[in-house]
Design a protein around this motif. Structure first.
Motif, short mmCIF file in Angstrom:
data_model
loop_
_atom_site.label_atom_id
_atom_site.label_comp_id
_atom_site.label_asym_id
_atom_site.label_seq_id
_atom_site.Cartn_x
_atom_site.Cartn_y
_atom_site.Cartn_z
N ASP A 116 91.92 12.77 -2.57
CA ASP A 116 91.71 12.14 -3.88
C ASP A 116 92.56 10.88 -4.06
O ASP A 116 93.64 10.76 -3.46
CB ASP A 116 92.06 13.12 -5.00
N GLY A 161 91.86 6.74 -2.58
CA GLY A 161 91.95 7.98 -1.82
C GLY A 161 92.35 7.69 -0.39
O GLY A 161 92.61 6.54 0.00
N ASP A 197 95.02 17.64 -5.79
CA ASP A 197 93.94 17.16 -4.93
C ASP A 197 92.72 18.08 -5.04
O ASP A 197 92.86 19.30 -5.09
CB ASP A 197 94.42 17.12 -3.48
N THR A 204 88.67 14.93 -7.63
CA THR A 204 87.70 13.85 -7.42
C THR A 204 86.77 14.15 -6.26
O THR A 204 85.55 13.99 -6.38
CB THR A 204 88.44 12.52 -7.15
N PRO A 254 85.21 21.25 -8.41
CA PRO A 254 86.51 20.59 -8.30
C PRO A 254 87.59 21.32 -9.09
O PRO A 254 87.31 22.13 -9.98
CB PRO A 254 86.24 19.20 -8.90
N ASP A 292 95.22 14.23 -12.39
CA ASP A 292 95.33 15.23 -11.33
C ASP A 292 96.67 15.19 -10.62
O ASP A 292 97.06 16.18 -9.97
CB ASP A 292 94.20 15.03 -10.31
#
Length: 601
Positions: free
Chosen positions: A254, A263, A488, A491, A505, A522
């Protein structure tokens, strides 16, 4: 391929009594098991004693892995790198010594994994190392956590012990311990966890000496060489059953703002030479180190390359230096998944990009086609595994606390013949870590866990499902609590393979005192105040194979466990369900299911 080439080699093939080999290999495993139990029972922090983020192992003195027993794969699969620098740095290693190593630049995994290494002597000759590796809740970083994705170098990570002699003559070196206590938060907990490791290594030392006394040094030495050769020949035989070829797979970590804005793409190229019984894992074609803590240590990179291969060959193969020799990792200096350049940050080396690398390797085998390979496993980690800290003011004297929670482990990947493992957590942990006991967490720390349950419809749909994620909520009982996490998988979730679908996710939210819920970043530090709560969902695993091929009975079971809704059963799997006579459970409508699947064929 002839039957002689495909059968499993036996101990008799290498000229060692097979019964004695079985006895001695089991004895070494039992020693490690006793060491492991010592760490778990004697440690003080919940992340070790409750969630089991620790491992023990035994190496020969010349750094060959002898055996592991129910250990985290990332902790032990490249364990030899941890002791090699000790013999390079010290020319006076002696009985009674103990060395502490947590440096990613001296063979450690990451700085939070403090590894105690004890040399084992017999009549003045060093023969073995006993090792205990524990993930400590704090090692003195500026932020109250050991996961620091924004830490650019080791100067922002806290204490580093690059092969430090911490015991001499079986006694602590008081100055080293004093340095650590001065720097580390809640240092009485840290010291208790360290002493648990000492107890484990010294226990292993005593048991090995007893074993040598019982069987003689010559027999033990002969066993070690035969055991290594046996592991090597078993690995060769297993690899010879795979098709030769080169297979690649790419994953993506991510985005982390300011560290990896787009990323981190990670590719593994796996070359199988079935004739030679050798597998090469090339990860050199990957980005350079990033300016943050996502970079892997060499130990993590080597371990993840081996781990992804071991998952795809016979699981009964001994995991020792012999079998590891048939897996050749190719790494690059200055690479995000290679050998880090000092003093770059590596505090997240055991999770995040490391987890993605292991996924890339294990998924490369799926490029061969069924029945090979597996899907991607769920990523690390939302606030389900958050590091929480604060002060417990419920007692007569306020008590500071810091710990990593393990409330919702990520879901495992589907693979041929098996659904993913609900408490898998990650490819490099593989079910060894344990979900926290709610009651123990609430007894040890001033938090209330409001909910923990399987998140419905979150699994990676497939003929073989990736495991669903876990969702829940918790809050502080004594005012402000600092939360740190590195989520992680929010995304780029775990992908399915061979027509399998992606897992749901991960995510973290905060519920305000007024009941309003907001999504949090995140990768984040958040202060959780009185009346506020943290909500989480761990990442689910990816699916393997076409969902329309999933057995209707398996779909039914998922629905009746409340993991899957009847609507998704029809939409994704083409399985029609009706309520049974009890009005609670469902049953398969075979005729309607046949029509649904025929219409979508």
């Amino acid at each position: 391929m002839s039957s002689t080439e495909t059968r499993k080699p036996t101990a008799a093939d290498i000229g060692f009594d097979p019964i004695l080999m079985a006895v001695l290999s089991s004895r070494f495993e039992s020693i490690i098991r006793e060491m492991t139990n010592t760490v778990m029972k004697a440690s003080r922090s919940s992340v070790i004693k409750n969630a089991r983020d620790m491992s023990c192992g035994i190496l020969t003195y010349d750094h060959r892995l002898v055996s592991v027993e129910e250990a985290l794969p990332i902790h032990v699969t490249a364990l030899e790198l941890t002791t090699q620098p000790i013999t390079q740095l010290f020319d006076d290693i002696k009985e009674g010594d103990a060395y502490l190593n947590n440096s990613p630049f001296f063979g450690g995994t990451h700085h939070a994994d403090l590894t105690l290494c004890v040399p084992v002597f017999h009549e003045g000759e060093p023969l073995f190392w006993t090792l205990a590796r524990s993930h400590h809740a704090d090692v003195g970083a500026p932020q109250p956590t050991t996961y620091l994705p924004y830490a650019k170098d080791i100067y922002e990570e806290g204490m580093h012990f690059p092969c430090v002699r911490i015991q001499e003559g079986f006694k602590d070196k008081a100055d080293i311990v004093r340095m650590a206590k001065q720097k580390i938060r809640v240092n009485n907990i840290w010291y208790g966890d360290y002493r648990a490791q000492v107890g484990a290594c010294r226990t292993g030392e005593r048991r090995i000496k007893e074993l040598i006394k019982s069987y003689g040094a010559a027999t033990i030495k002969q066993f070690i060489e035969a055991w290594m050769e046996y592991g090597k020949r078993r690995a060769i035989a297993a690899i010879q059953q795979l098709p030769s070829g080169t297979f690649s797979y790419q994953v993506r970590h991510d985005p982390v703002p300011g560290v990896a804005d787009e990323g981190v793409p990670i590719k593994a190229v796996v070359t199988i030479d079935s004739k030679e019984g050798l597998i090469t894992v090339d990860v050199r074609d990957n980005p350079d180190c990033v300016p943050g803590g996502l970079n892997l240590s060499e130990a993590c990179a080597v371990a993840s390359c081996r781990i992804g291969v071991f998952y795809n060959i016979d699981p009964s193969i001994p995991h020792n230096a012999g079998s590891a020799s048939r897996i050749v990792p190719l790494l690059r200096d200055g690479c995000v998944v290679g050998k880090p350049t000092y003093p770059i940050g590596t505090s997240c080396a055991t999770s995040n990009c490391n987890e993605r690398l292991a996924n890339a390797v294990q998924c490369a085998f799926s490029e061969i086609g069924e029945p090979y390979g597996m899907a991607e496993g769920g990523g690390n980690f939302s606030a389900a595994l958050g590091v929480v800290s604060g002060t417990d003011s419920r007692r007569k004297e306020p008590v500071p606390y810091i710990t990593q929670l393990m409330l919702g482990l990520s879901g495992g990947p589907g693979h041929k013949g098996h659904d993913g493992w609900l408490t898998y957590e990650c490819s490099v942990g593989n079910g060894i870590m344990v979900s926290d006991s709610i009651e123990v967490d609430e007894a040890m720390y001033p938090i209330l866990i409001e909910e923990r349950r399987v998140s419905p419809d979150s699994m990676g749909f497939g003929e073989w499902n990736g495991a669903p994620g876990t969702q829940g909520a918790y809050r502080s009982l004594t005012g402000d609590m600092v939360l740190e996490y590195c989520g992680d998988g929010g995304t780029f979730p775990a992908r399915g393979v061979l027509k399998g679908k992606d897992g749901a996710p991960s995510g973290t939210w905060k519920r305000g005192a007024n009941g309003h819920v907001d999504r949090l970043p995140d990768f984040h530090q958040e202060k959780v105040r009185s009346g506020e709560a943290v909500l989480f969902r761990s990442a689910a695993g990816g699916g393997y194979g076409d969902p329309l091929k999933r057995a209707p009975e398996r779909v039914l079971r998922d629905v009746n466990k409340k993991w899957l809704t009847p609507e998704k059963a029809a939409e994704i799997y083409g399985v029609a369900l009706t309520l049974s006579k009890d009005g609670i459970d469902y049953e398969v409508d075979a005729a309607a299911t046949r029509r649904l699947r025929e219409a979508r064929a």
